[in-house]
Design a protein around this motif. Structure first.
Motif, PDB file in Angstrom:
ATOM      1  N   LEU A  77       0.825  -1.211   0.000  1.00  0.00           N
ATOM      2  CA  LEU A  77       0.000   0.000   0.000  1.00  0.00           C
ATOM      3  C   LEU A  77       0.859   1.261   0.000  1.00  0.00           C
ATOM      4  CD1 LEU A  77      -2.892  -0.932   2.476  1.00  0.00           C
ATOM      5  CD2 LEU A  77      -2.966  -0.812  -0.013  1.00  0.00           C
ATOM      6  N   ALA A  78       1.969   1.232   0.729  1.00  0.00           N
ATOM      7  CA  ALA A  78       2.863   2.400   0.742  1.00  0.00           C
ATOM      8  C   ALA A  78       3.417   2.665  -0.653  1.00  0.00           C
ATOM      9  CB  ALA A  78       4.001   2.180   1.735  1.00  0.00           C
ATOM     10  N   ALA A  79       3.804   1.608  -1.359  1.00  0.00           N
ATOM     11  CA  ALA A  79       4.331   1.780  -2.716  1.00  0.00           C
ATOM     12  C   ALA A  79       3.269   2.322  -3.658  1.00  0.00           C
ATOM     13  CB  ALA A  79       4.869   0.451  -3.241  1.00  0.00           C
ATOM     14  N   ALA A  80       2.007   1.939  -3.444  1.00  0.00           N
ATOM     15  CA  ALA A  80       0.934   2.375  -4.342  1.00  0.00           C
ATOM     16  C   ALA A  80       0.434   3.783  -4.027  1.00  0.00           C
ATOM     17  CB  ALA A  80      -0.237   1.392  -4.268  1.00  0.00           C
ATOM     18  N   LEU A  81       0.439   4.183  -2.748  1.00  0.00           N
ATOM     19  CA  LEU A  81      -0.238   5.411  -2.343  1.00  0.00           C
ATOM     20  C   LEU A  81       0.690   6.601  -2.120  1.00  0.00           C
ATOM     21  CD1 LEU A  81      -2.770   3.881   0.220  1.00  0.00           C
ATOM     22  CD2 LEU A  81      -3.249   4.645  -2.107  1.00  0.00           C
ATOM     23  N   LEU A  82       1.950   6.372  -1.758  1.00  0.00           N
ATOM     24  CA  LEU A  82       2.839   7.477  -1.405  1.00  0.00           C
ATOM     25  C   LEU A  82       3.660   7.902  -2.608  1.00  0.00           C
ATOM     26  CD1 LEU A  82       4.093   6.363   2.123  1.00  0.00           C
ATOM     27  CD2 LEU A  82       2.053   7.671   1.504  1.00  0.00           C
ATOM     28  N   ARG A  83       3.770   9.207  -2.794  1.00  0.00           N
ATOM     29  CA  ARG A  83       4.514   9.743  -3.926  1.00  0.00           C
ATOM     30  C   ARG A  83       5.593  10.733  -3.516  1.00  0.00           C
ATOM     31  NH1 ARG A  83       2.876   6.000  -5.750  1.00  0.00           N
ATOM     32  NH2 ARG A  83       1.613   5.604  -7.602  1.00  0.00           N
ATOM     33  N   ARG A  84       5.650  11.101  -2.229  1.00  0.00           N
ATOM     34  CA  ARG A  84       6.631  12.087  -1.790  1.00  0.00           C
ATOM     35  C   ARG A  84       7.268  11.640  -0.492  1.00  0.00           C
ATOM     36  NH1 ARG A  84       3.872  17.902  -1.711  1.00  0.00           N
ATOM     37  NH2 ARG A  84       5.898  18.347  -0.784  1.00  0.00           N
ATOM     38  N   SER A  85       8.499  12.107  -0.276  1.00  0.00           N
ATOM     39  CA  SER A  85       9.182  11.813   0.987  1.00  0.00           C
ATOM     40  C   SER A  85       8.516  12.591   2.118  1.00  0.00           C
ATOM     41  CB  SER A  85      10.657  12.213   0.882  1.00  0.00           C
ATOM     42  OG  SER A  85      10.782  13.598   0.636  1.00  0.00           O
ATOM     43  N   GLY A  86       8.689  12.111   3.340  1.00  0.00           N
ATOM     44  CA  GLY A  86       8.131  12.788   4.498  1.00  0.00           C
ATOM     45  C   GLY A  86       6.717  12.379   4.834  1.00  0.00           C
ATOM     46  N   GLN A  87       6.117  11.446   4.044  1.00  0.00           N
ATOM     47  CA  GLN A  87       4.741  11.036   4.295  1.00  0.00           C
ATOM     48  C   GLN A  87       4.644   9.687   4.994  1.00  0.00           C
ATOM     49  OE1 GLN A  87       3.151  11.070   0.298  1.00  0.00           O
ATOM     50  NE2 GLN A  87       2.659  13.240   0.367  1.00  0.00           N
ATOM     51  N   ARG A  88       5.766   9.000   5.154  1.00  0.00           N
ATOM     52  CA  ARG A  88       5.722   7.632   5.645  1.00  0.00           C
ATOM     53  C   ARG A  88       5.255   7.559   7.096  1.00  0.00           C
ATOM     54  NH1 ARG A  88       7.173   2.440   3.770  1.00  0.00           N
ATOM     55  NH2 ARG A  88       6.165   1.112   5.333  1.00  0.00           N
ATOM     56  N   GLU A  89       5.649   8.500   7.939  1.00  0.00           N
ATOM     57  CA  GLU A  89       5.257   8.440   9.348  1.00  0.00           C
ATOM     58  C   GLU A  89       3.747   8.550   9.495  1.00  0.00           C
ATOM     59  OE1 GLU A  89       6.524  10.396  13.650  1.00  0.00           O
ATOM     60  OE2 GLU A  89       7.197  11.318  11.781  1.00  0.00           O
ATOM     61  N   VAL A  90       3.135   9.469   8.728  1.00  0.00           N
ATOM     62  CA  VAL A  90       1.675   9.601   8.746  1.00  0.00           C
ATOM     63  C   VAL A  90       1.028   8.315   8.244  1.00  0.00           C
ATOM     64  CG1 VAL A  90      -0.292  10.859   7.772  1.00  0.00           C
ATOM     65  CG2 VAL A  90       1.756  12.097   8.481  1.00  0.00           C
ATOM     66  N   PHE A  91       1.560   7.762   7.153  1.00  0.00           N
ATOM     67  CA  PHE A  91       1.009   6.531   6.588  1.00  0.00           C
ATOM     68  C   PHE A  91       1.066   5.394   7.600  1.00  0.00           C
ATOM     69  CE2 PHE A  91       1.768   2.425   4.624  1.00  0.00           C
ATOM     70  CZ  PHE A  91       0.706   2.312   3.737  1.00  0.00           C
ATOM     71  N   ASP A  92       2.222   5.198   8.237  1.00  0.00           N
ATOM     72  CA  ASP A  92       2.377   4.081   9.173  1.00  0.00           C
ATOM     73  C   ASP A  92       1.419   4.206  10.354  1.00  0.00           C
ATOM     74  OD1 ASP A  92       4.265   2.690   7.742  1.00  0.00           O
ATOM     75  OD2 ASP A  92       5.975   3.655   8.719  1.00  0.00           O
ATOM     76  N   THR A  93       1.242   5.427  10.865  1.00  0.00           N
ATOM     77  CA  THR A  93       0.343   5.618  12.006  1.00  0.00           C
ATOM     78  C   THR A  93      -1.094   5.276  11.624  1.00  0.00           C
ATOM     79  OG1 THR A  93       1.782   7.377  12.843  1.00  0.00           O
ATOM     80  CG2 THR A  93      -0.444   7.264  13.736  1.00  0.00           C
ATOM     81  N   LEU A  94      -1.534   5.753  10.465  1.00  0.00           N
ATOM     82  CA  LEU A  94      -2.897   5.460  10.027  1.00  0.00           C
ATOM     83  C   LEU A  94      -3.055   3.986   9.655  1.00  0.00           C
ATOM     84  CD1 LEU A  94      -3.673   8.657   7.925  1.00  0.00           C
ATOM     85  CD2 LEU A  94      -4.722   7.979  10.087  1.00  0.00           C
ATOM     86  N   PHE A  95      -2.025   3.368   9.107  1.00  0.00           N
ATOM     87  CA  PHE A  95      -2.092   1.946   8.782  1.00  0.00           C
ATOM     88  C   PHE A  95      -2.336   1.123  10.044  1.00  0.00           C
ATOM     89  CE2 PHE A  95      -0.311  -2.265   8.120  1.00  0.00           C
ATOM     90  CZ  PHE A  95      -0.840  -2.626   6.894  1.00  0.00           C
ATOM     91  N   GLU A  96      -1.665   1.492  11.155  1.00  0.00           N
ATOM     92  CA  GLU A  96      -1.867   0.767  12.407  1.00  0.00           C
ATOM     93  C   GLU A  96      -3.305   0.892  12.892  1.00  0.00           C
ATOM     94  OE1 GLU A  96       0.159  -1.218  13.925  1.00  0.00           O
ATOM     95  OE2 GLU A  96       1.876  -0.860  12.613  1.00  0.00           O
ATOM     96  N   LEU A  97      -3.970   2.020  12.576  1.00  0.00           N
ATOM     97  CA  LEU A  97      -5.353   2.217  13.004  1.00  0.00           C
ATOM     98  C   LEU A  97      -6.342   1.479  12.102  1.00  0.00           C
ATOM     99  CD1 LEU A  97      -5.355   6.025  13.933  1.00  0.00           C
ATOM    100  CD2 LEU A  97      -5.296   4.074  15.487  1.00  0.00           C
ATOM    101  N   TYR A  98      -6.090   1.488  10.794  1.00  0.00           N
ATOM    102  CA  TYR A  98      -7.054   0.932   9.842  1.00  0.00           C
ATOM    103  C   TYR A  98      -6.780  -0.537   9.514  1.00  0.00           C
ATOM    104  CZ  TYR A  98      -9.359   5.366   9.024  1.00  0.00           C
ATOM    105  OH  TYR A  98     -10.095   6.514   9.186  1.00  0.00           O
ATOM    106  N   PHE A  99      -5.566  -0.995   9.742  1.00  0.00           N
ATOM    107  CA  PHE A  99      -5.230  -2.404   9.529  1.00  0.00           C
ATOM    108  C   PHE A  99      -4.525  -2.920  10.781  1.00  0.00           C
ATOM    109  CE2 PHE A  99      -5.493  -0.412   5.394  1.00  0.00           C
ATOM    110  CZ  PHE A  99      -6.200  -1.341   4.628  1.00  0.00           C
TER     111      PHE A  99
END
Length: 472
Positions: A53-75
């Protein structure tokens, strides 16, 4: 965009919506790619799903921390207390008795020594359930409450994983073949990284359990970290400022690529009416072939005046590092720092200069303080005009960095108007919110009458302003 059902596709739509609400730009194409990822991957392999999902949804640096936090909540890794193979040792071996904290710390030390991340994650879930629930006392006795709640601070305070570092290192040294200082430092850093990872596991577990009770959206509003480029300079703590400085060069490369696109689209100059009319003589006066003036792109000189006092120093430091990374866009860059008076510090930002701790060097080596160390914009403008006024000419662009808070001293508008009049362009970058301009000792609105003032509270705002100001 919000979905209330429809199985896994609807859940993915909710996840994408949460990413958007927290500043991660995700378009329909990326969402479709993420759906294809979920169709291919086995949901049992959670880390594979995360990376896909990170490879498909993220396009810029600096977004991974937000992604990981929300991933823990939704998955989430589990529901409720989950199932763990790690048993929490209790005093007198009673199932409902108080937790044997010393024995639990021994288990934690063994897992940290072995580096077993899967077992550490299970221990984090068990520790939160046993030590971090509402009512758990400092001795590890689990209590009851009307509405369950969890505290990462409480669980980590009882376990104190940092205090296990010396014990683990001593055990590792006994069975190590290499006892050199270098090998010892490598082991020390490795154990520290494992401890930090365990602390994050506990925090993630508390966030997950809280989301089950309070709802994902409510927890996400307070628990999801701000993206680095959205952190406000004046409220950033040391760790955030460190992360901001790491984004300087990627941001500079992005701005340079945007500038290259603008230059490609602006190859031709303005319409040359005289040559166009001459050409039209051969077509009966119809301007079939317009003529354009040749563009003479020039790299202007840049003069930077920056306030280096107090919390503004973080903003000034980041901006100066960005200017230094973009200095090839200018023929010459001169930097002047000021607090109560100005002094040139260009040599500290020259190419090849060591930029670590540069602001400390500015305050230590530059002559910028006269009396009490509080900002004096008027006095600084006056001393700059007196000693370096000729640095600004018709080819110069003047850039002022600061919050325009004068401590109720004379803003010296007359001198600033003269300096702005000498420059080809002049702009002021202010890290304070626009709504605070003119409040208290702020002379921002008065200075804004002399030269354009731009709000630059975050790195994202600063990038937009700098991109607009870069020479084409």
């Amino acid at each position: 965009m919000r979905s209330t059902g429809h199985g896994l596709p609807g859940h993915l739509v909710d996840f994408v919506g949460a990413l958007r609400r927290h500043g991660v730009s995700v378009g329909p194409g990326e969402t479709v790619d993420a759906a294809r990822v979920l169709a291919v991957l086995d949901m049992v392999h959670r880390e594979h799903v995360r990376e896909g999902l990170a490879a498909a949804l993220l396009r810029r640096s600096g977004q991974r921390e937000v992604f990981d936090t929300l991933f823990e909540l939704y998955f989430p890794a589990a529901l409720g207390a989950g199932v763990s193979e790690v048993d929490v040792p209790r005093v007198e071996d009673a199932e409902d008795g108080p937790v044997d904290v010393d024995a639990l710390r021994d288990v934690l030390a063994d897992l940290l020594r072995a580096g077993d991340n899967a077992a550490l994650a299970e221990l984090a879930r068990a520790a939160v359930d046993a030590l971090g629930s509402s009512g758990a006392a400092g001795t590890g006795v689990r209590g009851a409450s009307a509405q369950p709640g969890w505290s990462a601070y409480q669980a980590l305070r009882v376990l104190s994983p940092e205090t296990l570092l010396a014990q683990i290192l001593a055990d590792l040294r006994e069975g190590a073949d290499d006892d050199s200082e270098f090998a010892d430092e490598v082991r020390r850093r490795e154990i520290r990284d494992r401890i930090a990872a365990f602390r994050k596991m506990v925090t993630d577990e508390v966030r997950r359990r809280s989301a089950e009770v309070r709802g994902r959206d409510q927890v996400a509003r307070s628990a999801v970290p701000t993206q680095t480029e959205q952190v406000e300079f004046l409220s950033a703590h040391a760790e955030q400022l460190t992360r901001l400085r790491r984004t300087v060069h990627p941001l500079a490369r992005r701005l340079a690529s945007r500038l290259a696109v603008r230059r490609r689209h602006a190859k031709r100059g303005e319409l040359d009416m005289r040559r166009t009319l001459r050409r039209s003589m051969s077509t009966g006066g119809v301007p079939m072939r317009p003529a354009y003036r040749a563009r003479r792109p020039g790299r202007p000189e840049l003069v930077v005046l920056c306030d280096v006092s107090g919390s503004v120093a973080g903003f000034s430091h980041f901006t100066l590092l960005l200017v230094q990374a973009l200095r090839e866009q200018f023929s010459k860059v001169r930097v002047f720092a000021f607090v109560e008076r100005a002094d040139e510090v260009t040599h500290l930002f020259d190419p090849g200069a060591e930029l670590s701790g540069v602001m400390q060097r500015v305050l230590r080596e530059a002559d910028v303080v006269a009396f009490d160390g509080h900002s004096d914009y008027g006095g600084s403008f006056g001393s700059f005009a007196e000693h370096w006024g000729d640095a600004i000419g018709p080819k110069s662009s003047l850039l002022v960095l600061g919050d325009a808070r004068t401590n109720y001293r004379d803003p010296n508008l007359t001198v600033l108007k003269r300096l702005v009049g000498q420059a080809r362009h002049a702009h002021w970058l202010n890290p304070e919110p626009r709504r605070q301009w003119g409040s208290g000792d702020s002379a921002a609105l008065r200075y804004a009458d002399v030269l354009p003032m731009h709000e630059c509270r975050t790195a994202a705002q600063l990038a937009d302003v700098v991109e607009a100001l870069l020479p084409v």
